[in-house]
Write a protein that holds these residues in place. Structure first.
Motif, PDB file in Angstrom:
ATOM      1  N   SER A 186       0.607  -0.982  -0.361  1.00  0.00           N
ATOM      2  CA  SER A 186       0.455   0.078  -0.182  1.00  0.00           C
ATOM      3  C   SER A 186       0.747   1.220  -0.162  1.00  0.00           C
ATOM      4  N   GLY A 187       1.867   1.480   0.524  1.00  0.00           N
ATOM      5  CA  GLY A 187       3.172   1.965   0.142  1.00  0.00           C
ATOM      6  C   GLY A 187       2.499   3.148   1.784  1.00  0.00           C
ATOM      7  N   LEU A 188       2.343   2.597   2.386  1.00  0.00           N
ATOM      8  CA  LEU A 188       1.647   2.922   4.136  1.00  0.00           C
ATOM      9  C   LEU A 188       3.238   2.610   4.760  1.00  0.00           C
ATOM     10  N   SER A 189       3.194   3.270   6.234  1.00  0.00           N
ATOM     11  CA  SER A 189       4.295   2.904   7.469  1.00  0.00           C
ATOM     12  C   SER A 189       3.828   1.612   7.848  1.00  0.00           C
ATOM     13  N   ALA A 190       4.254   0.285   8.484  1.00  0.00           N
ATOM     14  CA  ALA A 190       4.056  -0.453   9.251  1.00  0.00           C
ATOM     15  C   ALA A 190       3.541   0.128  10.608  1.00  0.00           C
ATOM     16  N   TYR A 191       2.847  -0.417  10.937  1.00  0.00           N
ATOM     17  CA  TYR A 191       2.051  -0.169  12.351  1.00  0.00           C
ATOM     18  C   TYR A 191       1.600  -1.234  12.727  1.00  0.00           C
ATOM     19  N   GLN A 192       2.221  -1.493  14.543  1.00  0.00           N
ATOM     20  CA  GLN A 192       1.843  -2.744  15.172  1.00  0.00           C
ATOM     21  C   GLN A 192       0.761  -1.848  16.180  1.00  0.00           C
ATOM     22  N   ALA A 193      -0.482  -1.904  16.626  1.00  0.00           N
ATOM     23  CA  ALA A 193      -0.956  -1.072  17.452  1.00  0.00           C
ATOM     24  C   ALA A 193      -0.463  -2.295  18.728  1.00  0.00           C
ATOM     25  N   GLY A 194      -1.499  -1.156  20.015  1.00  0.00           N
ATOM     26  CA  GLY A 194      -0.993  -1.702  20.652  1.00  0.00           C
ATOM     27  C   GLY A 194      -2.765  -1.219  21.482  1.00  0.00           C
ATOM     28  N   ALA A 195      -2.944  -1.345  23.531  1.00  0.00           N
ATOM     29  CA  ALA A 195      -4.256  -1.639  23.562  1.00  0.00           C
ATOM     30  C   ALA A 195      -4.901  -0.417  23.531  1.00  0.00           C
ATOM     31  N   PRO A 212     -48.668   3.840  20.943  1.00  0.00           N
ATOM     32  CA  PRO A 212     -47.762   3.254  21.566  1.00  0.00           C
ATOM     33  C   PRO A 212     -46.093   3.126  20.595  1.00  0.00           C
ATOM     34  N   TRP A 213     -46.250   4.274  20.099  1.00  0.00           N
ATOM     35  CA  TRP A 213     -45.280   4.464  18.876  1.00  0.00           C
ATOM     36  C   TRP A 213     -44.335   6.453  19.449  1.00  0.00           C
ATOM     37  N   ALA A 214     -43.187   6.110  19.033  1.00  0.00           N
ATOM     38  CA  ALA A 214     -42.294   6.965  19.209  1.00  0.00           C
ATOM     39  C   ALA A 214     -41.182   7.060  19.411  1.00  0.00           C
ATOM     40  N   LEU A 215     -40.729   7.856  18.873  1.00  0.00           N
ATOM     41  CA  LEU A 215     -39.271   8.084  18.821  1.00  0.00           C
ATOM     42  C   LEU A 215     -37.962   8.183  19.236  1.00  0.00           C
ATOM     43  N   GLN A 216     -37.020   6.663  19.297  1.00  0.00           N
ATOM     44  CA  GLN A 216     -35.583   7.084  19.563  1.00  0.00           C
ATOM     45  C   GLN A 216     -34.287   7.654  19.439  1.00  0.00           C
ATOM     46  N   LEU A 217     -33.245   8.487  19.933  1.00  0.00           N
ATOM     47  CA  LEU A 217     -32.436   8.639  18.796  1.00  0.00           C
ATOM     48  C   LEU A 217     -31.470   8.528  20.109  1.00  0.00           C
ATOM     49  N   GLN A 218     -30.014   8.974  19.223  1.00  0.00           N
ATOM     50  CA  GLN A 218     -28.602   8.069  20.052  1.00  0.00           C
ATOM     51  C   GLN A 218     -27.646   9.623  19.339  1.00  0.00           C
ATOM     52  N   MET A 219     -26.614  10.249  19.853  1.00  0.00           N
ATOM     53  CA  MET A 219     -25.630  10.865  19.859  1.00  0.00           C
ATOM     54  C   MET A 219     -24.801   9.947  20.758  1.00  0.00           C
ATOM     55  N   ARG A 220     -23.399   9.529  19.971  1.00  0.00           N
ATOM     56  CA  ARG A 220     -22.553   9.406  20.627  1.00  0.00           C
ATOM     57  C   ARG A 220     -20.758   9.957  20.042  1.00  0.00           C
ATOM     58  N   TYR A 221     -20.742   9.751  20.853  1.00  0.00           N
ATOM     59  CA  TYR A 221     -19.116  10.820  20.870  1.00  0.00           C
ATOM     60  C   TYR A 221     -17.865   9.904  21.866  1.00  0.00           C
ATOM     61  N   ARG A 222     -16.969   9.438  20.831  1.00  0.00           N
ATOM     62  CA  ARG A 222     -15.841   9.005  21.039  1.00  0.00           C
ATOM     63  C   ARG A 222     -14.611   9.554  20.831  1.00  0.00           C
ATOM     64  N   ARG A 223     -13.483   9.924  21.689  1.00  0.00           N
ATOM     65  CA  ARG A 223     -12.307  10.708  21.417  1.00  0.00           C
ATOM     66  C   ARG A 223     -11.102   9.474  21.886  1.00  0.00           C
ATOM     67  N   TRP A 224     -10.624   8.680  20.708  1.00  0.00           N
ATOM     68  CA  TRP A 224      -9.691   8.418  20.241  1.00  0.00           C
ATOM     69  C   TRP A 224      -7.884   7.931  21.069  1.00  0.00           C
ATOM     70  N   ASP A 225      -7.433   7.261  21.330  1.00  0.00           N
ATOM     71  CA  ASP A 225      -6.361   7.067  22.209  1.00  0.00           C
ATOM     72  C   ASP A 225      -5.439   7.100  20.660  1.00  0.00           C
ATOM     73  N   ASP A 226      -3.976   7.744  20.993  1.00  0.00           N
ATOM     74  CA  ASP A 226      -2.803   7.814  20.480  1.00  0.00           C
ATOM     75  C   ASP A 226      -3.268   5.569  19.668  1.00  0.00           C
ATOM     76  N   ALA A 227      -3.324   4.777  19.992  1.00  0.00           N
ATOM     77  CA  ALA A 227      -3.041   3.432  19.863  1.00  0.00           C
ATOM     78  C   ALA A 227      -4.184   3.252  18.759  1.00  0.00           C
ATOM     79  N   VAL A 228      -5.461   4.218  17.955  1.00  0.00           N
ATOM     80  CA  VAL A 228      -6.006   4.541  16.875  1.00  0.00           C
ATOM     81  C   VAL A 228      -5.718   5.326  16.345  1.00  0.00           C
ATOM     82  N   ARG A 229      -5.223   6.414  17.030  1.00  0.00           N
ATOM     83  CA  ARG A 229      -5.367   7.924  15.715  1.00  0.00           C
ATOM     84  C   ARG A 229      -4.023   7.974  15.173  1.00  0.00           C
ATOM     85  N   GLN A 230      -3.122   6.729  15.738  1.00  0.00           N
ATOM     86  CA  GLN A 230      -1.530   7.101  15.272  1.00  0.00           C
ATOM     87  C   GLN A 230      -1.463   6.168  14.472  1.00  0.00           C
ATOM     88  N   SER A 231      -3.070   4.920  14.142  1.00  0.00           N
ATOM     89  CA  SER A 231      -2.349   4.272  12.588  1.00  0.00           C
ATOM     90  C   SER A 231      -2.419   5.137  11.740  1.00  0.00           C
TER      91      SER A 231
END
Length: 251
Positions: A186-195, A212-231
């Motif tokens: 791929s031309g990418l750098s090799a990357y060995q991920a941590g936990a 009996p009808w309703a709307l169910q709504l969700q919004m979710r936010y994740r802040r990724w750490d270096d193990a993921v975002r440095q990939s």
């Protein structure tokens, strides 16, 4: 004799089923909860992917010992505190096809299939969800702990949630790692991920409609750490996801 984690999980699940079947506890003989359809979307995490909206069924409720919590299915076994020891399976959408990314030669990443144990505990300060899951696809683990509150707001109800998600190194490597062979192709750098251990903040809302009808709504936010975002595959450090569902309630 050494026993690997996957064998231990399978043995524990079987034991839980046997003991749970012996427990003399009343469970509903019909479905109680909400079911319908939902549209699910998320910001793309991997470079080159575009945001998509997917139509999926929505189920949150119980039928006997069986339960569904949107993306988590399971069976309640032994009584545990203010809840049960549960056999749990997660429906994961974390996998992706390489052709849908900026690096088609990096290899497909199959969606994890986390299986294991969980519990939901009702407390005086809200609900606690805990899961310890093993993914046979990667050989890794997914651990989660989530607190959920309940806030009435007019006719609607808000459910704020705070949680932590831990993905083992093998789990992260399966999704976002780059082997030497994949790097060469791929031309990418090799990357060995941590936990990876990341905070998760969610806000759910139930909005009654007619009858009996309703709307169910969700919004979710994740802040990724270096193990993921440095990939080198990953293009963002945080991610928003959510859904909107139209549901029918059965009592």
């Amino acid at each position: 004799m050494k026993l690997n984690l996957h064998s231990w999980v399978c043995g524990t699940l079987l034991s839980g089923l046997v003991h749970g079947a012996m427990a003399q506890e009343a469970f509903p003989d019909r479905f109680i909860g909400e079911a319908g359809g939902m549209l699910v979307g998320a910001q793309p995490l991997v470079r080159g992917r575009t945001g998509t909206v997917t139509a999926l069924p929505y189920v949150y409720g119980d039928w006997g010992r069986f339960y569904a919590r949107v993306d988590t299915l399971g069976i309640k076994t032994l009584t545990l505190g203010q809840g049960h020891l549960e056999l749990a399976a997660r429906i994961s959408t974390e996998g992706f096809k390489a052709r849908d990314t900026a690096f088609p030669s990096v290899g497909d990443r199959s969606a994890p299939v986390p299986l294991g144990l969980g519990t939901f505990q009702r407390t005086s300060v809200g609900g606690l969800f805990a899961y310890a899951l093993h993914d046979p696809q990667s050989g890794g683990q997914l651990l989660e702990l989530t607190w959920a509150g309940r806030v009435p707001l007019g006719t609607a109800t808000l459910y704020p949630q705070l949680g932590l998600e831990h993905r083992s190194a093998a789990y992260v490597q399966h999704l976002y790692g780059v082997s030497a062979a994949q790097a060469a192709a791929s031309g990418l750098s090799a990357y060995q991920a941590g936990a990876s251990t990341v905070p998760v903040v969610s806000l759910n809302a139930a909005v009654p409609l007619k009858g009996p009808w309703a709307l169910q709504l969700q919004m979710r936010y994740r802040r990724w750490d270096d193990a993921v975002r440095q990939s080198p595959l990953v293009e963002r450090s945080s991610q928003l996801s959510g859904y909107v569902a139209l549901t029918h309630t059965w009592n």
